[in-house]
Design an enzyme around this catalytic site. Structure first.
Site, short mmCIF file in Angstrom:
data_model
loop_
_atom_site.label_atom_id
_atom_site.label_comp_id
_atom_site.label_asym_id
_atom_site.label_seq_id
_atom_site.Cartn_x
_atom_site.Cartn_y
_atom_site.Cartn_z
N HIS A 113 0.84 -1.19 0.00
CA HIS A 113 0.00 0.00 0.00
C HIS A 113 0.88 1.25 0.00
O HIS A 113 2.01 1.21 0.49
CB HIS A 113 -0.92 0.00 1.22
CG HIS A 113 -1.80 -1.20 1.31
ND1 HIS A 113 -3.04 -1.24 0.71
CD2 HIS A 113 -1.62 -2.41 1.89
CE1 HIS A 113 -3.59 -2.42 0.94
NE2 HIS A 113 -2.75 -3.15 1.65
N GLY A 140 9.76 -20.88 10.77
CA GLY A 140 8.50 -20.42 11.33
C GLY A 140 8.48 -18.93 11.63
O GLY A 140 9.50 -18.31 11.93
#
Length: 204
Positions: A113, A140
């Site tokens: 954005h 992870g």
């Protein structure tokens, strides 16, 4: 150009149009089926993903839950494994090679954005592709940002935020993610600090 065409071309677009909304809704419906399905129904779950995703290998496995925006922009190679809570915002193409392993709670974000608040509030966004090579292991809690390429054989350490391209054959980690070292012959001998493989062990 339509919003979808601009999205796929990497140009600024507004995602509030009917076409993209309907496609995101379709993905949500299919993923609700996938994520809520009896875990023993592996073939039925894989059928949903084969129809939703742009391309899959013959052998792949996604642990539910799995979330994505559209699905059709995602391509995964052979022998792909994703652990729990993989999220892919696939407004642009996400290409993943063969023999890739992804640990829990990993996020791949092709969407971005504007930094300018007025443009952002007006609804403008953009999307840049993500490419992950062959035999990559993503640790992870890793976040991979728009436009990133990760080379073959590379390991990304847990908790990394990958903002720039990472080359092949390295261990990289951190926020922002950076190369720690090259992968070498020692990695065939040690599986963890001071712990050696016993290559004479019988395979189960």
């Amino acid at each position: 150009m339509t919003s979808k065409e601009k999205m796929k071309a990497g140009e600024p677009y507004i995602a509030s149009g009917d076409e993209l909304f309907k496609e995101r809704q379709h993905a949500k419906v299919e993923l609700q089926k996938f994520n809520g399905m009896d875990p023993t129904k592996i073939k039925a779950r894989n059928k949903i993903l084969k129809q939703l995703l742009g391309k899959t290998g013959q052998r792949f496995f996604f642990e539910p839950p799995f979330l994505c925006d559209y699905g059709y922009n995602i391509e995964v190679g052979e022998n792909f494994y994703a652990n729990y809570n993989l999220t892919i915002l696939d407004c642009a193409k996400v290409s993943i090679g063969d023999d890739v392993m992804i640990a829990p709670n990993v996020s791949l974000f092709t969407a971005g954005h504007p930094v300018d608040a007025e443009l952002r509030v007006a609804g403008w966004e953009f999307a840049l592709p993500i490419t992950i090579g062959n035999r990559v292991w993503i640790g992870g809690q890793t976040v991979i940002n728009p436009g990133v390429t990760i080379g073959d054989n590379t390991v990304i350490g847990s908790g990394s935020v990958v903002t720039k391209d990472i080359p092949s054959n390295v261990v990289a980690a951190g926020n922002p993610c950076r190369v720690i070292r090259e992968i070498g012959e020692q990695d065939k001998i040690y599986y963890a600090k001071g712990r050696k493989f016993d290559l004479h062990e019988e395979k189960s």
